[in-house]
Structures are given as C-alpha cells and as structure tokens.
Scaffold this active site. Structure first.
Site, PDB file in Angstrom:
ATOM      1  N   GLY A  18      13.264 -97.074  34.727  1.00  0.00           N
ATOM      2  CA  GLY A  18      11.942 -97.531  35.124  1.00  0.00           C
ATOM      3  C   GLY A  18      11.095 -96.414  35.690  1.00  0.00           C
TER       4      GLY A  18
ATOM      5  CG  HIS B 257       8.834 -79.985  45.003  1.00  0.00           C
ATOM      6  ND1 HIS B 257       9.266 -78.718  44.702  1.00  0.00           N
ATOM      7  CD2 HIS B 257       9.475 -80.812  44.122  1.00  0.00           C
ATOM      8  CE1 HIS B 257      10.125 -78.752  43.702  1.00  0.00           C
ATOM      9  NE2 HIS B 257      10.264 -80.011  43.331  1.00  0.00           N
TER      10      HIS B 257
END
Length: 346
Positions: A233, A253
C-alpha cells in the site's frame, strides 16, 4: 614525502583546501579499485602486481602504482621481499561477499550519473533543481533501467538497514511492546531483526506492491513470516491502525517539508494514544561548527534527489510538532543516525 600537507595549517589556510582536494584524488583510487574487483581477486591470499593484473585484466605497471596508493591508505599491506600485496580488514569490506560489504555502496556512488550529478552541484544551487529529476523522473526510475545498478543499490540499502537495526536494538527498550509497524520498510531488514530479537512481538510491513513479494520472501528466510503481515500500500493512505510502535527509517529525509508532514500525519492518524513513533534519520547539528555526516549526506541528497534533505534537529522536531507529535526522547546512535521517539501530542 610524508602525508603532511605542503602547507602548514597554522601558517597557511590553503592547507584545509588542499586536504579536501586530496580526498577527491584518494576517492578515485578507491573507485578504480572497486571497478577492477581487486578486493575480490585478493580474497584467497596475497598476489604480486602482475598476478593481480592478470586476474583484473589490467595493465600491470599501472596497477602497481594503484596498489602502492591503496597500501598507503590501509587497504592492503605489502611484503617488500616477496613483492606481494595482501588485504587488510579495511580492504576486506570491499569484497562482494563480505558481511555488510561496502562494495555495493561504492558501485552506486561510482556510477557515471552520480559523478555527473555531484559535478553539477553549482547548477543545482543556482536553480534549486536537480537534472536527475528533470531528465529521469527520479534516481529510482534511473536505477530501474539498469538492473545491475538497481541490485547494487538494494544491497547497499539492506546493509545500511542492518547497521540501523543493530544500533536500534542496542539502544531502544522494546519491553512491553507487542506490535511494530514498519512504514516504508523495504524488504523488512529492520523489522525482521527486531522480531528475531523479540519473539514475543508481531510486525506489519507496509510498502509499495512492487516491494511486497520480495519482502515476503525475505521475512520467510529470516524465520519471522508467521509473525509478520506484509501490506502492499501507500504510506499516505494505508497505514495500519493502533499498533504499539510505528517505525519510519530513512523516510522523512526523502521528502520536502509539506510531504514529510503529510506522511507523519498519516502515521499519527493511525496511532492510538499510547502508541509511539520511532524515527531513524541522520540529523544535522543545529550549529554547523565542524564536519558531520549529515552535512556530507545533505550535499549528496541535494545533488541526486533535489527535494530530499538532511534537516537540522530543530527543523526536524518542528515537522513532528506540526504533524501532531511531541518528542519524547532523541539519541544519536553509534553509526551516525539519530533515534527519535515521539508520542501523539494529544
């Protein structure tokens, strides 16, 4: 001539610049070493320059010059009487079959696109855009068209995740926790390590459908598939609910602030009030007083990804607050990353 700079740091500020320049030269030597598979060819024992050149399909006199450089850097030792070179522990980590080998990292970093991207940093700084995104869509899309490079990148990320997993298990107390959801966890390297170490726990791995089948095989190989569900998903819409712990490792990040907050909010919405979020990222010190891994990585992120970046601690924590979290604890780990534990703000 010794390793010392021809410039004295006390007398001439050029010494610092010269040392950085020499670092680039040394890196190219290591890059050539990896491209020629030298550590792999030396795995069975010492060889002369001529013997190694035959195995590497290299020019022996030129390879001898490279060997002297690599000996000076600590990758091999030389036996002057026998004229042979042998791997050191440092040289061993560039073998393809070494545990947590750094060869895949070098293969990825040494790809021509990576070199070109780093050299085009001035253009990125001027425009705020990386040519990789504009010409290839993303670095991952570029890798997808080069199976060997994609495999090297996957091996590098697995090795990196093993280091993260080791540091996490040494630092965090999982006592009393029963379920862990690894959001965007790749093949499940960190999750599997936690489940092996804590047989009382169960896990859920959420990642894209393209990763799910590989993750299932990896978890089965690790012997934890019976305690781990793989969910194919999207981490913006499909985060499983009400687990004890959630993990985001090297996720935040990769994204600009707006998307990072969306991801964090999606996790926050899935959590119970007693749940905790664990984040593993490499955070910059707020004051850049000295070199730090996060600053080095940020330049690489800027060149290769454009939108992703390594954030200062205060900016990272601000994203968490905006997404509805409060920081419970943060610990810098031995391998450079920071473990942040966050709880719902209420």
């Amino acid at each position: 001539m010794s390793d010392a700079s021809p410039f004295s740091v006390a007398d001439d500020p050029r010494a610092a610049v010269e040392e950085l320049q020499r670092g680039w030269w040394r890196y190219t030597a290591m890059h050539a070493w990896v491209e020629l598979d030298c550590s792999d060819h030396l795995a069975d024992g010492p060889l002369t320059a001529e013997q190694l050149a035959e195995r590497c399909s290299a020019h022996a006199p030129t390879l001898a010059r490279l060997l002297r450089v690599m000996a000076s850097l600590g990758f091999v030792t030389v036996d002057p009487e026998a004229g042979t070179y042998a791997l050191t522990e440092v040289g061993e980590v560039l073998r393809a079959d070494a545990p947590n080998s750094m060869k895949p990292s070098m293969v990825v970093a040494g790809d021509r696109l990576s070199w070109d991207a780093m050299l085009r940093l001035p253009e990125v700084v001027r425009t705020g855009r990386t040519h990789i995104a504009e010409e290839h869509g993303s670095l991952y899309r570029y890798f997808a068209g080069k199976p060997d490079l994609e495999a090297a990148f996957a091996a590098f990320m697995t090795s990196r995740s093993r280091s993260f997993a080791t540091a996490l298990l040494e630092t965090y107390d999982f006592g009393g926790r029963r379920t862990l959801v690894d959001v965007g966890g790749g093949v499940g390297t960190i999750l599997a390590a936690v489940l092996v170490d804590h047989p009382e726990m169960r896990g859920v791995l959420l990642d894209l459908p393209t990763v799910a089948a590989t993750a299932q095989r990896y978890l089965d190989e690790c012997g934890v598939a019976d305690r781990c569900e793989v969910v194919a998903g999207d981490f913006l819409t499909d985060v499983p609910g009400k687990a004890d712990l959630y993990l985001l490792s090297s996720i935040v990040h990769n994204w600009p602030d707006e998307t990072a907050v969306e991801i964090l909010r999606a996790v926050r919405n899935a959590m119970g009030e007693d749940s905790r979020l664990l984040l593993l990222d490499i955070l910059q010190p707020d004051v850049p007083e000295r070199p730090h891994l996060a600053f080095d990585l940020d330049i690489r992120m800027l060149s290769l990804f454009g939108q992703g970046h390594e954030r200062p601690r205060t900016e990272y924590f601000a994203l968490l607050r905006e997404a509805g979290f409060r920081v419970v604890n943060d610990t810098e780990l031995s391998m450079g990353a920071t473990l942040v534990e966050a709880a719902p703000a209420g």
